[in-house]
Design an enzyme around this catalytic site. Structure first.
Site, mmCIF file in Angstrom:
data_model
loop_
_atom_site.group_PDB
_atom_site.id
_atom_site.type_symbol
_atom_site.label_atom_id
_atom_site.label_comp_id
_atom_site.label_asym_id
_atom_site.label_seq_id
_atom_site.Cartn_x
_atom_site.Cartn_y
_atom_site.Cartn_z
ATOM 1 N N ASP A 1 0.876 -1.172 0.000
ATOM 2 C CA ASP A 1 0.000 0.000 0.000
ATOM 3 C C ASP A 1 0.910 1.217 0.000
ATOM 4 O OD1 ASP A 1 -2.072 -1.753 0.252
ATOM 5 O OD2 ASP A 1 -2.639 -1.199 2.287
ATOM 6 N N ASP B 1 -13.419 -3.594 -1.076
ATOM 7 C CA ASP B 1 -13.109 -3.218 0.312
ATOM 8 C C ASP B 1 -14.391 -3.343 1.146
ATOM 9 O OD1 ASP B 1 -10.425 -2.384 -0.305
ATOM 10 O OD2 ASP B 1 -11.257 -0.565 -1.163
HETATM 11 O O1 1PR Z 1 -10.488 3.059 -4.964
HETATM 12 O O2 1PR Z 1 -9.649 2.454 -7.206
HETATM 13 O O3 1PR Z 1 -8.687 4.384 -5.996
HETATM 14 O O4 1PR Z 1 -8.250 2.061 -5.283
HETATM 15 C C1 1PR Z 1 -7.692 2.282 -4.028
HETATM 16 C C2 1PR Z 1 -7.087 0.985 -3.583
HETATM 17 O O5 1PR Z 1 -6.392 1.258 -2.375
HETATM 18 C C3 1PR Z 1 -8.112 -0.083 -3.291
HETATM 19 O O6 1PR Z 1 -7.654 -1.297 -3.819
HETATM 20 C C4 1PR Z 1 -8.156 -0.184 -1.770
HETATM 21 O O7 1PR Z 1 -8.251 -1.517 -1.324
HETATM 22 C C5 1PR Z 1 -6.804 0.370 -1.366
HETATM 23 N N1 1PR Z 1 -6.856 1.147 -0.107
HETATM 24 C C6 1PR Z 1 -7.451 2.335 0.065
HETATM 25 N N2 1PR Z 1 -7.260 2.750 1.342
HETATM 26 C C7 1PR Z 1 -6.547 1.811 1.968
HETATM 27 C C8 1PR Z 1 -6.106 1.840 3.356
HETATM 28 O O8 1PR Z 1 -5.525 0.891 3.864
HETATM 29 N N3 1PR Z 1 -6.367 2.937 4.029
HETATM 30 N N4 1PR Z 1 -5.615 -0.315 1.299
HETATM 31 C C9 1PR Z 1 -6.299 0.787 1.046
HETATM 32 C C10 1PR Z 1 -6.162 -1.478 1.282
HETATM 33 C C11 1PR Z 1 -5.824 -3.561 1.808
HETATM 34 C C12 1PR Z 1 -4.978 -4.644 1.405
HETATM 35 C C13 1PR Z 1 -3.943 -4.962 2.442
HETATM 36 C C14 1PR Z 1 -4.483 -6.244 2.971
HETATM 37 C C15 1PR Z 1 -3.478 -7.089 3.647
HETATM 38 N N5 1PR Z 1 -5.208 -2.343 1.626
HETATM 39 O O9 1PR Z 1 -4.586 -4.654 0.112
HETATM 40 O O10 1PR Z 1 -2.745 -4.958 1.824
HETATM 41 O O11 1PR Z 1 -5.581 -5.966 3.809
HETATM 42 O O12 1PR Z 1 -3.066 -6.524 4.821
HETATM 43 P P1 1PR Z 1 -2.587 -7.414 6.044
HETATM 44 O O13 1PR Z 1 -1.936 -8.619 5.482
HETATM 45 O O14 1PR Z 1 -1.596 -6.547 6.759
HETATM 46 O O15 1PR Z 1 -3.801 -7.707 6.845
HETATM 47 P P2 1PR Z 1 -9.327 3.062 -5.855
#
Ligand code: 1PR
Length: 523
Positions: A224, A379
């Site tokens: 991320d 999400d």
């Molecule tokens: O909405 O098309 O602009 O895409 C934004 C992207 O960014 C989406 O794929 C969304 O999942 C991601 N995103 C947005 N905000 C966050 C955040 O964390 N604040 N991250 C975010 C999402 C989730 C996973 C993470 C897993 C594994 N991250 O990809 O890597 O949950 O984590 P873990 O193993 O530590 O539990 P758009």
């Protein structure tokens, strides 16, 4: 000097990077005469068959290609570059292929997820000079919904098993083509590529190591990425999507460095999510493109990029389509793009009319780059209900009741990184996106993200049962057993993790070692 045929669709950057990493220089074809004068021609085809053949005709490349193939000079076709050699494809029956090898291209008609995405092995049918240095047990990266069917077995070099035995590479004189992507297949792929570029003297027949090849479950490292308060682009990690600690954005390292480390450790794929992409226009966020360019120079496994893939109007009123944004990412080294927030809006619009517009980001990108290039990132957040009929959404009975003992829940889609909940459930979203042409679902869980409690198996089962495309389980991995659990208790084809890898709690190698002999993986 290697001549590379780029007809403008997909990630040729990776092929160029792989060839250059082997010490060769690459000249990209700009006209038919470049094909005719080539000494060694590489044709990486990505996307849709009809689109590819139309462009080859428009650019007047078909005749030079047939002349080149007829001269039996070294040729390497990759993926669609293999399919193009055949007479025609079910994907676009109205447009002829090159017809160099008699046969057709058919869609997989099997009881497994299609596209066939991931690492699978080879059944060796003939000796070849591209095989020296391979043991026979290596897996290569595939991503396709169609496979070739040769009328005559003569040119079949290898086959692979996936619901059926299909042709995974051909060889006819100096003409060679693979359905898999050597440039995305780690060390084994580079070895094969090197053998094509600098052929050893003697052909080798690899020894078959098992009766049938098996698709491996994939382990994906996710980065991320966002700017911290000092303006540096860093890998961060949320706790249920909250990436701030004591007011600052958590900084877990540099994106390019971490991606390299995960490649070395054996990650089967790497995903970058620009998590503030919904806010900023990604093409102004040039560092993200730069991250891809630098990573793809020495990371030879598939790269997915997400965040901000949508239509956009900049401050000067210039309109950019999601397809243009995706194109920039593909040109910079991405193999797949992942659409998050916009997929929810697209699905909501579709559900209002029940009709696809043909113009959504999912449809447009899939049309040009193929379904396999479009991942939808979901999400979802759990919403508990007392009784199944309480809401119109796809509920499940849960073994983990809610705070007030609720025995049912549904999974609410969110946009903008979990900031906004929508009146749509994850199961419906996945189904609509599959209908519109998405090739894969990246299934996060806000409840489990960063908790180390394990994947939400109920969520994964609900979504995987509703679609036929591969589902990547994400969020919550905390120990090696969680990977075993997700692969045995659900139909997930891949498991993605972030925190445990970034914090060096569990190296990817440990996950693979634990799974060895229990679950098929790529060693
Ligand atoms: O909405 O098309 O602009 O895409 C934004 C992207 O960014 C989406 O794929 C969304 O999942 C991601 N995103 C947005 N905000 C966050 C955040 O964390 N604040 N991250 C975010 C999402 C989730 C996973 C993470 C897993 C594994 N991250 O990809 O890597 O949950 O984590 P873990 O193993 O530590 O539990 P758009």
């Amino acid at each position: 000097m290697i001549t590379l045929l780029d007809y403008g669709a997909g990630n040729v950057r990776s092929v160029i990077n792989a060839i250059e990493s082997l010490g060769e220089t690459v000249k990209v074809v700009t006209g038919g005469e470049d094909i005719l004068s080539a000494e060694k021609l590489v044709f990486p085809g990505v996307g849709a068959f009809g689109n590819m053949m139309r462009i080859l005709h428009e650019k007047k490349y078909v005749e030079p290609l047939l002349t080149y193939l007829g001269s039996d000079r070294p040729f390497l076709g990759i993926c669609l570059g293999l399919q193009a050699l055949f007479d025609y494809s079910e994907e676009a029956p109205d447009i002829k292929g090159l017809g160099f090898i008699p046969g057709t291209v058919k869609r997989f008609s099997i009881d497994l997820s299609v596209p066939h995405i991931g690492w699978n092995g080879l059944n060796y049918k003939q000796p070849s000079r591209v095989f020296p240095g391979l043991q026979g047990s290596e897996k290569f990266y595939f991503v396709h919904s169609y496979h070739v069917v040769a009328n005559d077995p003569g040119p079949i070099l290898t086959t692979t098993d996936y619901g059926c035995e299909f042709v995974s590479s051909i060889q006819k004189g100096n003409i060679m083509a693979t359905q898999f992507h050597p440039e995305k297949s780690g060390r084994a792929g580079l070895r094969l590529l090197q053998n094509f570029l600098q052929p050893p003297a003697e052909p080798v027949r690899c020894v078959q190591t098992s009766r049938k090849t098996v698709l491996a479950k994939r382990i994906i490292a996710c980065l991320d990425v966002r700017s911290n308060d000092q303006g540096d682009l860093v890998v961060t990690k949320g706790d249920q999507y909250d990436v701030r600690e004591d007011g600052d954005v958590r900084n877990l390292g540099q994106p390019v460095e971490l991606a390299r480390r995960y490649y070395q450790e054996g990650a089967d794929e790497i995903t970058f999510l620009n998590i503030t992409g919904f806010r900023d226009f990604p093409l102004e966020d040039m560092p993200m493109l730069e991250i891809l360019r630098q990573t793809s120079r020495n990371v030879f496994v598939p790269l997915t990029i997400g965040g901000g893939i949508r239509d956009y109007t900049d401050t000067d009123g210039r309109k950019y389509s999601a397809l243009e944004v995706a194109t920039e990412y593909f040109r910079s080294g991405a193999d797949k793009v992942s659409i998050g927030s916009d997929a929810v809006i697209i699905a909501e619009d579709y559900l209002k009319t029940g009709r696809p517009t043909g113009r959504s980001a999912i449809e447009e990108i899939a049309r040009v780059y193929g379904n396999q290039a479009v991942v939808v990132s979901i999400d979802p957040r759990r919403v508990y209900v007392k009784a199944p009929a309480e809401v119109k959404h796809a509920e499940i009975e849960t073994a983990r009741p809610g705070p007030d003992g609720e025995r049912y829940c549904w999974y609410q889609c969110t946009i903008k990184g979990g900031r906004e909940g929508r009146d749509l459930d994850a199961v419906t979203l996945a189904q609509v996106c599959e209908k519109l042409g998405a090739g894969e679902i990246l299934l996060n869980s806000i409840d489990r993200d960063g908790t180390n409690l394990g994947f939400d198996l109920e969520l994964i089962n609900a979504v995987a049962a509703a679609v036929t495309i591969p589902v990547i389980a994400s969020s919550g991995a905390g120990k090696v057993e969680h990977f075993y659990e997700v692969f045995t208790a659900t139909e997930a084809e891949a498991a993605l993790a972030a925190g445990i890898f970034h914090r060096r709690e569990i190296p990817i190698g440990d996950v693979k070692n634990y799974l060895a002999d229990k679950v098929e993986t790529r060693c």
